[in-house]
Design an enzyme around this catalytic site. Structure first.
Site, PDB file in Angstrom:
ATOM      1  N   GLU A   1       1.294  -1.340   0.320  1.00 39.17           N
ATOM      2  CA  GLU A   1      -0.347   0.205   0.504  1.00 39.17           C
ATOM      3  C   GLU A   1       1.169   0.912   0.221  1.00 39.17           C
ATOM      4  O   GLU A   1       2.293   1.042   0.114  1.00 39.17           O
ATOM      5  CB  GLU A   1      -0.855  -0.081   1.303  1.00 39.17           C
TER       6      GLU A   1
ATOM      7  N   HIS B   1      -4.505   3.503   9.032  1.00 34.25           N
ATOM      8  CA  HIS B   1      -3.066   2.857   9.921  1.00 34.25           C
ATOM      9  C   HIS B   1      -1.666   3.681   9.279  1.00 34.25           C
ATOM     10  O   HIS B   1      -1.984   4.216   8.252  1.00 34.25           O
ATOM     11  CB  HIS B   1      -3.108   1.365   9.881  1.00 34.25           C
TER      12      HIS B   1
END
Lengths: 379, 289, 379, 289
Positions: free
Chosen positions: D210, D248
């Site tokens: 990611e 996150h």
């Protein structure tokens, strides 16, 4: 440097360790007032840098303020192992349901701080270690990480079954470690760590010794030094940068370097004499140090000869020679001197001494033998 | 040969412009030590005695001069930082002369050095000298003599006394090392014994201990197990009273395992000849060689 | 969590970093009073969580109290990157002789805090990094040892020639690191670190961002949160335990897990739509969270369809289904929902939804495609 | 075979009596994982589900049960202590599920683990599962299938989505690992890639990254240099706005080297087939196998 119990309690309290109330007093009047305010039974504890206070009669448990006054009258002014009691700690008598031990020292072997705990507290921990070593639990602390919660918990499980008390004790240990580090400690001890009738875990007695080398950078700790609790000669020596320890013999010793000083004392004994002291004038030479050293040694009425043993390295022999000449001209120094000098600027030193009427030897054995002989003849 | 310091020692002096640092740097240079650099923050670019370049940091000194060894003369409260700096800069051997380093500082220094793989001698020690080759520290060069006796000691002037006895009686030294009298030190007896055992130019070893701790007992065990060369020992502090500190922190009797009598017994049990007095070193060596 | 400049200054001051005087004001009156008391020139700085305050007109240097008032009237209430200025910092104009940069961040690659310094301060450090990377000096700090004096000195030598300033800057760096650790920082920055005309090294502007995960155990830091400086939707999301970020599109997204949420947004784009938000309802399921999520998404007038994408693991699909039913019955929710559920308790969830008149899909691509299509049709 | 967790995994659950810990312990036991012990201070001597012994400390659990792997379900602020405890007790593999561990805690944990030689997976991760053999963590066992594709991911539910696609289309997994989305994690892509490359039962690898950081770029370089097995990749966050945090902490774009586009380019340059959407995993794998 040793801290008094009441000082150690204050440091622990500031670090968040639960410590029962307690106040310091210097007169029986104060003790009575404090005891009355506390109500009920109190304990009166002599504040001196010495173990075995209890055996010496320096700790008394009493029922009320009047008894507290009477006990204080006895304890204040008494002498424990040569030290006069000037202060007492007054604390409410605790309802004790268990006594454990928690201590932290710096361990030479693991090269780390080591925490030791034992469910056998309230007694001399060295006796526990000797008699029931399986009741002592030790853990080396990695100073890069400190005493971690899981480590403190695992030790606390050795003390208590009730997990609430385990958690309390673990927190006490972590805070004790923090106080130890913050004070620059060489030792920090809670003995006993008690549980009371309400199940609380409390530090009933505390002891902290500080590494003298930390005092420069910890002025708040250095201020805790209690000069009234130390021998005069040792204060004078420390202030002059000397290491001095009084012994019971009659041959005064003045040496540069701790190892050589001990070896000199041993050689005094080897030649049948008894050393009067350990005295290390240290590495860097300074005639003033020699003056102070001679004053301290001269103040000991047992001393019948004084032996100088100087191996010049950083210490220059001529500085020591100048110090000897200066000291003996400033004060009337009646005790015979035996001087051994070798190393840096030895020749110059011999010349200085001879001009002042002293003679100097070159050999350590010869000098020690002579100093012992003179002392024995003077007996 | 010799151990730890030798002709290939390229020395950087930390605190070279200080009182002790400048005095002993001159002494080391006179002795023939290769002093390649000095460090004093803020004095980078200057030269010591018109010859030795001074740098602001040890890293700069190492980069410019290829120094592999450092000696530290800075005040005690800055000593641990100086050790970290030297180790971080890739120095292989650090000799810390400074006296009065807080013991808790040393508890943190030791694992740092272990990770870096750096050897530390000291602190609170006189350093090391390989007579005729290199001197790093403060041991007076004049009392030493080239030869084949290795000397390792926790003490300073007591070591000089024994070296003096050796040199005066024809026993030169391969290397003399003062490991320092503090409770926590970088290099212990055993590491020195192992190095002397492996050194082809060392024929015999003199070990000088004192009261406090159990280093001498462990050294004795190591000698019994691993050392084939003759070892002569001395323990200072037979007359020291128990429980009191004798000058430096090494001399604390902790529990039952730090007395001189106990240490002497341990040495003897390991086959080490123990001197009664420093002067005995000569006769005992003669017996063993 | 970002702290305001004035909060960061307070933390640094408490850590012993020299910071020029400065006071916070919320009205032009206050600004005028403060400026008058300070005397001479002052600088007025908008306190908002945004870079580029200077370019936006949020920082003004003025000559006297009257000008200060005028500047404050302009700055207070202005909007910088969507944030309203409610507070300004008033500080005496400094006599600046040099501007440097000092910053600490947590670096993913070295897995350590990294300190960066540059003699090119007072400007955007990312520009310096891009244009003259040789003017940026970095050092990874071993958190077991902290920023050691020799390390701070070696960095400070990159900023100054004068050893007195080097020493001052080294102390500033060590204290900045301590403040960074004590605050639980993810970033701590002094930009510029100045020298003034007296040669003193001072922190003129400070920025600290805190790791949100530290706030639980650092209540004093958590209290510094300024809700008035945050968007309402983000406050509501945080309080409900959701991660929410508003975007400019029209397909509302409600997903469990950050990675899946991003992948869902990407898939919206893949099928020709534009996501209206990032929203992660987190790991543990709770119908209340879904209610809050729908309220937040529903408040965005751009949203023309809402896509639920739930992969049940810890999150139970039935909880999400219950949340959807509860939310839509509590409020009149006009926007069409597309629901995709799979995993834990999927069947139960489908049943709950169907009973309430919703249908549910099983395939992610199908659901995303449908949500995009509905939104486009509603345009 | 498989990597990291297998039939010889002997698991101790830290926080076994907590809400998450007890739920997932039951799940792991149902799946067939050898859960040999649990730890909750103060509950030593009890049994979880009448079978698994609970201990006060990990050290006790290891001594009594020979546990070699631990999984941590304690609240975030206690997680680093739990990691230290497990590593200190001699655990070889620690899987930390806890979400919200302060990053500065992790900066201290990492060097501790390195010294101990302990592998950590996580924190803030779903753990690892070797289908049919052992599951350590929270990845739903029902979506997995035995097979030969290795899956490694920074994400949680996105991983499930991709595993779901794989299993549904006949591609079973050797091991699936969620390495965690935090900025500082114990095991990175490269270590997993190396393990999959060495695992005889893994024929192909799926890598799920990611935005944020440069781990994927480094992983790509590693694949180019050292991985012979086919690798298929995915990067989440193509539509994420720069400079904002996406849920996150892993998803911060730092400087210019964390965008999805950049990462996808790096993967492709390394010969990795990059999916446009999760469903593409099947067709891309088919091409490569």
């Amino acid at each position: 440097m040793n801290l008094h119990e009441y000082q150690a309690r204050t440091l622990l309290k500031a670090a968040g360790v639960p410590v029962p109330d307690g106040e310091v007093a210097t007169t029986p009047d104060e003790v009575e007032t404090i005891a009355r305010a506390m109500g009920g039974g109190v304990v009166i504890k002599a504040q001196v840098h010495s173990g075995g206070r209890g055996k010496a009669g320096g700790v008394k448990l009493v029922e009320n303020a009047a008894e507290a006054r009477a006990a204080a009258e006895k304890i204040l002014g008494m002498t424990i192992k040569g030290l006069t009691v000037n202060k007492v700690l007054v604390a409410p008598a605790a309802k004790i349901t268990s006594e454990s031990y928690v201590g932290i020292i710096v361990d030479r072997e693991s090269q780390r701080p080591v925490i030791m705990v034992s469910p056998e507290g309230g007694v001399d921990i060295e006796e526990v270690a000797a008699k029931t070593p399986d009741k002592i639990f030790k853990l080396a602390i990695d100073p890069r990480f400190g005493l971690m919660p899981y480590q403190a918990m695992s030790l606390a499980f050795k003390l208590y079954d009730d997990v609430k008390q385990v958690r309390q004790a673990a927190v006490v240990m972590q805070r004790l470690y923090q106080a130890f580090v913050d004070a620059g400690g060489s030792l920090a001890e809670i003995n006993p760590l008690i549980t009371n009738d309400e199940g609380a875990v409390l530090a009933l007695d505390a002891k902290i010794s500080v590494d003298d080398n930390e005092l420069d950078r910890k002025p708040a700790i250095a201020e805790l030094r209690d000069l009234s609790a130390e021998a005069e000669a040792e204060i004078a020596a420390r202030e002059a940068g000397l290491s001095f320890i009084k012994l019971d013999g009659y041959v005064g010793c003045c040496v540069n370097g701790a190892g050589l000083a001990m070896a000199t004392m041993d050689l005094v004994k080897y030649y049948g004499g008894e050393p009067a002291n350990f005295l290390d004038i240290g590495g860097s030479s300074n005639p003033e140090k020699v003056v102070t050293a001679l004053k301290i040694i001269g103040a000991d009425s047992n001393v019948r000869s004084v032996l100088f043993n100087i191996f010049g390295g950083i210490t220059r022999c001529d500085d020591v020679a100048n110090g000897i000449v200066a000291a003996t001209s400033q004060m009337s120094f009646e005790i015979p001197l035996v001087i051994r000098l070798t190393g840096t600027n030895e020749k110059l030193a011999v010349q200085i001494l001879e001009e002042a009427g002293f003679s100097a030897l070159n050999d350590m054995d010869e000098a020690v033998e002579k100093a012992v002989q003179i002392a024995k003849e003077a007996a | 040969m010799s151990i730890f310091v030798d002709r290939d020692t390229r020395l950087v002096v930390q605190g070279i412009t200080g009182r002790d640092g400048s005095f002993h740097t001159s002494q080391m240079m006179e002795y023939g030590t290769q002093v390649v650099a000095g460090v004093t923050p803020g004095k980078g670019g200057q030269r010591f005695n018109r010859t030795v370049p001074v740098f602001d940091t040890v890293a700069d000194a190492v980069a410019e001069t290829g120094a592999n060894t450092s000696v530290i003369y800075v005040p005690a409260r800055f000593a641990s930082d100086a050790i970290y700096e030297a180790a971080d800069a890739g120095i292989e051997l650090i000799v810390c002369i400074s006296e009065g380093v807080p013991v808790l500082d040393m508890t943190r220094v030791i694992p740092f050095l272990r990770e870096k793989g750096t050897r530390l001698i000291g602190p609170n020690c006189p350093g090391a000298i390989s007579p005729g080759r290199s001197k790093v520290g403060i041991i007076p060069g004049t009392i030493c003599r080239e030869g084949n006796v290795g000397v390792v000691s926790r003490s300073g002037t007591l070591t000089y006394e024994i070296i003096h006895q050796l040199s005066g009686n024809g026993y030169g030294q391969s290397t003399c090392i003062g490991i320092g009298g503090d409770p926590i030190i970088g290099t212990n007896f055993i590491e020195c014994l192992a190095a002397f055992e492996a050194d082809p130019d060392t024929n015999a070893i003199v070990l000088i201990g004192e009261i406090g701790g159990t280093d001498e007992q462990q050294a004795a065990q190591y000698v019994a197990d691993h050392v084939t060369k003759p070892v002569v020992g001395f323990i200072a502090g037979q007359t020291a009273p128990p429980g009191r500190r004798m000058g430096h922190a090494g001399a604390i009797i902790s529990g039952s395992s730090g007395t001189a009598a106990e240490k002497m017994a341990a040495l003897e049990a390991a086959g080490i000849c123990v001197m009664k007095r420093p002067a005995d070193v000569v006769s005992l060596l003669k017996e063993r060689l």
